[in-house]
Design a protein around this motif. Structure first.
Motif, PDB file in Angstrom:
ATOM      1  N   GLN A   7       0.833  -1.211   0.000  1.00  0.00           N
ATOM      2  CA  GLN A   7       0.000   0.000   0.000  1.00  0.00           C
ATOM      3  C   GLN A   7       0.867   1.260   0.000  1.00  0.00           C
ATOM      4  N   GLN A  10       2.616   1.646  -3.443  1.00  0.00           N
ATOM      5  CA  GLN A  10       1.662   2.081  -4.467  1.00  0.00           C
ATOM      6  C   GLN A  10       1.331   3.565  -4.298  1.00  0.00           C
ATOM      7  N   LYS A  11       1.042   3.993  -3.075  1.00  0.00           N
ATOM      8  CA  LYS A  11       0.681   5.386  -2.822  1.00  0.00           C
ATOM      9  C   LYS A  11       1.856   6.319  -3.126  1.00  0.00           C
ATOM     10  N   ASP A  73       4.744   1.958   6.125  1.00  0.00           N
ATOM     11  CA  ASP A  73       3.383   1.613   5.731  1.00  0.00           C
ATOM     12  C   ASP A  73       2.591   2.880   5.442  1.00  0.00           C
ATOM     13  N   TRP A  74       1.500   2.741   4.698  1.00  0.00           N
ATOM     14  CA  TRP A  74       0.556   3.830   4.488  1.00  0.00           C
ATOM     15  C   TRP A  74      -0.540   3.641   5.521  1.00  0.00           C
TER      16      TRP A  74
END
Length: 101
Positions: A7, A10-11, A73-74
């Motif tokens: 995540q 990707q972000k 992490d997001w």
């Protein structure tokens, strides 16, 4: 070595593309109590940038040593979305809660 969750990768890549591409996440950690002060910024990608889980990263060798064993992490918090960091080696669920930057 450190890593990004899917995540977060990707972000970050989406944000870099929105800002024109050819960028890298610059990670700087100043020494200090409680882990010091972190700065995460987007900078123009240099040829020396590392690619970690698909994310271009620029950091000096001292910072890379301090990142060893961490996962970026997001996260969604009451303050909004952002990047959080936890130590994958800790098993205590409370200790794994992400610190938002």
């Amino acid at each position: 070595m450190f890593s990004f969750t899917p995540q977060a990768a990707q972000k970050l890549n989406a944000i870099m593309q929105e800002k024109g591409g050819n960028l890298a996440l610059c990670i700087e950690i100043d020494s200090g109590p409680g882990g010091g002060s972190w700065r995460l910024t987007l900078v123009e990608r240099s040829p020396a940038a590392l690619v970690v889980d698909g994310v271009p990263v620029q950091a000096d060798s001292a910072t890379l040593r301090r990142l060893d064993g961490l996962v970026i992490d997001w996260v969604l918090t009451p303050d909004g979305p952002g990047l959080g960091v936890y130590d994958r080696n800790l098993l205590d669920g409370e200790a794994r809660q992400a610190r938002r930057f």
